[in-house]
Design an enzyme around this catalytic site. Structure first.
Site, PDB file in Angstrom:
ATOM      1  CE  LYS A  36      19.405 -49.535 -21.281  1.00 25.34           C
ATOM      2  NZ  LYS A  36      19.380 -50.468 -22.125  1.00 25.34           N
ATOM      3  CG  ASN A  60      17.028 -46.203 -30.075  1.00 28.69           C
ATOM      4  OD1 ASN A  60      17.909 -46.767 -28.881  1.00 28.69           O
ATOM      5  ND2 ASN A  60      16.850 -46.884 -30.774  1.00 28.69           N
ATOM      6  CE  LYS A  61      22.493 -44.061 -31.848  1.00 29.13           C
ATOM      7  NZ  LYS A  61      23.488 -43.377 -31.229  1.00 29.13           N
ATOM      8  NE  ARG A  80      28.115 -47.525 -30.007  1.00 29.80           N
ATOM      9  CZ  ARG A  80      27.038 -48.744 -29.534  1.00 29.80           C
ATOM     10  NH1 ARG A  80      27.429 -49.421 -29.617  1.00 29.80           N
ATOM     11  NH2 ARG A  80      25.677 -49.225 -29.327  1.00 29.80           N
ATOM     12  N   GLY A  81      26.434 -46.787 -25.765  1.00 34.10           N
ATOM     13  CA  GLY A  81      25.265 -48.119 -25.952  1.00 34.10           C
ATOM     14  C   GLY A  81      25.181 -48.082 -24.042  1.00 34.10           C
ATOM     15  CB  ALA A  82      21.294 -46.639 -23.163  1.00 34.98           C
ATOM     16  NE  ARG A 119      26.945 -40.239 -25.836  1.00 36.13           N
ATOM     17  CZ  ARG A 119      26.137 -41.578 -27.019  1.00 36.13           C
ATOM     18  NH1 ARG A 119      26.393 -42.524 -26.081  1.00 36.13           N
ATOM     19  NH2 ARG A 119      25.597 -41.292 -28.027  1.00 36.13           N
ATOM     20  CG  ASP A 156      19.912 -44.644 -25.901  1.00 36.85           C
ATOM     21  OD1 ASP A 156      21.193 -44.298 -25.271  1.00 36.85           O
ATOM     22  OD2 ASP A 156      19.857 -44.483 -27.483  1.00 36.85           O
ATOM     23  CB  CYS A 160      21.333 -47.514 -33.562  1.00 31.52           C
ATOM     24  SG  CYS A 160      23.010 -47.513 -32.592  1.00 31.52           S
TER      25      CYS A 160
HETATM   26  P1  RI2 Z   1      21.721 -51.028 -25.178  1.00 31.96           P
HETATM   27  C1  RI2 Z   1      22.910 -46.727 -28.223  1.00 31.96           C
HETATM   28  O1  RI2 Z   1      22.704 -45.691 -27.829  1.00 31.96           O
HETATM   29  C2  RI2 Z   1      21.358 -47.053 -29.138  1.00 31.96           C
HETATM   30  O2  RI2 Z   1      20.751 -45.552 -28.771  1.00 31.96           O
HETATM   31  C3  RI2 Z   1      20.818 -48.366 -28.959  1.00 31.96           C
HETATM   32  O3  RI2 Z   1      19.549 -47.817 -29.008  1.00 31.96           O
HETATM   33  C4  RI2 Z   1      21.005 -47.745 -27.538  1.00 31.96           C
HETATM   34  O4  RI2 Z   1      22.289 -46.915 -26.800  1.00 31.96           O
HETATM   35  C5  RI2 Z   1      20.644 -49.072 -26.375  1.00 31.96           C
HETATM   36  O5  RI2 Z   1      21.964 -50.159 -26.118  1.00 31.96           O
HETATM   37  P2  RI2 Z   1      24.447 -45.240 -28.606  1.00 31.96           P
HETATM   38  O6  RI2 Z   1      25.906 -45.380 -26.898  1.00 31.96           O
HETATM   39  O7  RI2 Z   1      22.016 -50.706 -24.093  1.00 31.96           O
HETATM   40  O8  RI2 Z   1      25.153 -45.809 -29.598  1.00 31.96           O
HETATM   41  O9  RI2 Z   1      20.260 -52.151 -25.340  1.00 31.96           O
HETATM   42  O10 RI2 Z   1      24.692 -43.067 -28.582  1.00 31.96           O
HETATM   43  O11 RI2 Z   1      22.387 -52.258 -25.694  1.00 31.96           O
END
Ligand code: RI2
Length: 317
Positions: free
Chosen positions: A237, A211-212, A23-25, A66, A201, A132
């Site tokens: 992004k 975003n979250k 996870r994390g965009a 996703r 995101d 988040c």
């Molecule tokens: P980075 C996450 O989504 C959060 O919304 C966070 O702010 C965003 O990705 C960006 O994260 P999720 O995968 O790319 O937890 O900066 O639903 O790490």
């Protein structure tokens, strides 16, 4: 091997993105590029059409894993860019591998550069609030800490997945003092906050941030308290799809992530949207690897960094 010739390894990665094990965009984007790279590398045959078929099957499974983060789509497009022109299997394989390597390297480097640029906005003694768990936002905090600045952080819990716990663990490992708060405490705590840093995101062509869930409430509370609200986001992004008029699909996940249905009276519905939209007017600036930009410059970032071709590709779907 499924009917599209997609390997089990790729299916596993797509499933891990769907289940949020990955996870994390930014990370899902790099993982998708890596999965396509492996797919190209693992195909040992010399049937060009077959490799195209496998890559197309992989593209579809990854993109559908996703729906909200454009980073995933941008990573897949960047990795497969130019592939339709390849006339030999080896050429196609080499192209996908080098595209994937370039995307992964640029993406990791972007997070590092954002850390350096964003850290200039942080001064010793500041309290940061983050929502988040964003690698890009945490990179800024860590870079400021590495520069010897005395920074403390309020981290929201971020229900229902509680990514705030990952954030405080990460900060604690870097010896940065942090305080965990529940999401509904944001407005109360905001009077003790000097700056808000969040990740992204997707950033739309009109500058809106996806975003979250809860990010827009954080932005409103920051605006009310005159606290700068800064987004930390790599240029992949930004969404070429929104230039072509597409609205960002907000992922709604299983209600059981929030509550066990047996605890509820019959007939009660539960909804679990996991992202929301913060309009440009509530955003002070966006820290990217090409510098600090206004949310209103989103269209120019898309054209300059992702290229006109990404807008044409977005139109094709
Ligand atoms: P980075 C996450 O989504 C959060 O919304 C966070 O702010 C965003 O990705 C960006 O994260 P999720 O995968 O790319 O937890 O900066 O639903 O790490």
């Amino acid at each position: 091997m499924d009917t599209d010739g997609v390997t089990l390894g790729l299916i596993e990665i797509a499933d891990s993105i769907k289940s949020m094990e990955i996870r994390g965009a930014g990370l899902i984007a790099r993982s998708a590029a890596e999965a396509l790279r492996q797919q190209a590398q693992e195909y040992q045959g010399d049937d060009l059409a077959e490799l195209h078929r496998r890559l197309e099957g992989s593209r579809r499974s990854l993109i559908s894993s996703r729906p909200t983060a454009i980073s995933l789509w941008n990573a897949v497009q960047a990795t497969l860019r130019g592939s339709s022109k390849a006339t030999e299997t080896e050429e196609l394989r080499a192209l996908v591998i080098s595209n994937a390597d370039r995307f992964i390297e640029r993406s990791s480097k972007a997070v590092e550069i954002i850390g350096r640029i964003g850290s200039k906005r942080l001064k010793s003694g500041m309290a940061v609030l983050t929502h988040c768990n964003s690698k890009a936002a945490l990179g800024v905090i860590k870079a400021a800490h590495a520069d010897g600045k005395d920074i403390s952080v309020y981290a929201t819990e971020s229900r229902p997945w509680r990514q705030g716990l990952l954030t405080v663990r990460d900060l604690s490992a870097a010896q940065i003092p942090s305080t965990l708060i529940i999401d509904s405490a944001v407005r109360w705590i905001m009077k003790e906050v000097d700056i808000v840093l969040v990740g992204a995101d997707t950033i739309c062509s009109n500058g809106a941030l996806i975003n979250k869930i809860g990010t827009s409430q954080v932005a409103l509370a920051a605006e009310e308290a005159r606290v700068p609200f800064i987004v930390c986001a790599e240029t992949y992004k930004f969404s070429p799809k929104t230039v072509m008029g597409e609205l960002v699909e907000i992922e709604e996940r299983d209600a059981r992530e929030i509550v066990d249905p047996r605890e509820l009276p019959a007939g009660v519905k539960v909804r679990n949207p996991v992202f929301d939209s913060t309009p440009a007017e509530h955003i002070d600036s966006i820290v990217t690897e090409i510098g600090v930009v206004s949310p209103y410059a989103a269209y120019e970032v898309i054209v300059r960094e992702l290229g006109q071709e990404s807008i044409f590709e977005a139109n094709e779907g």
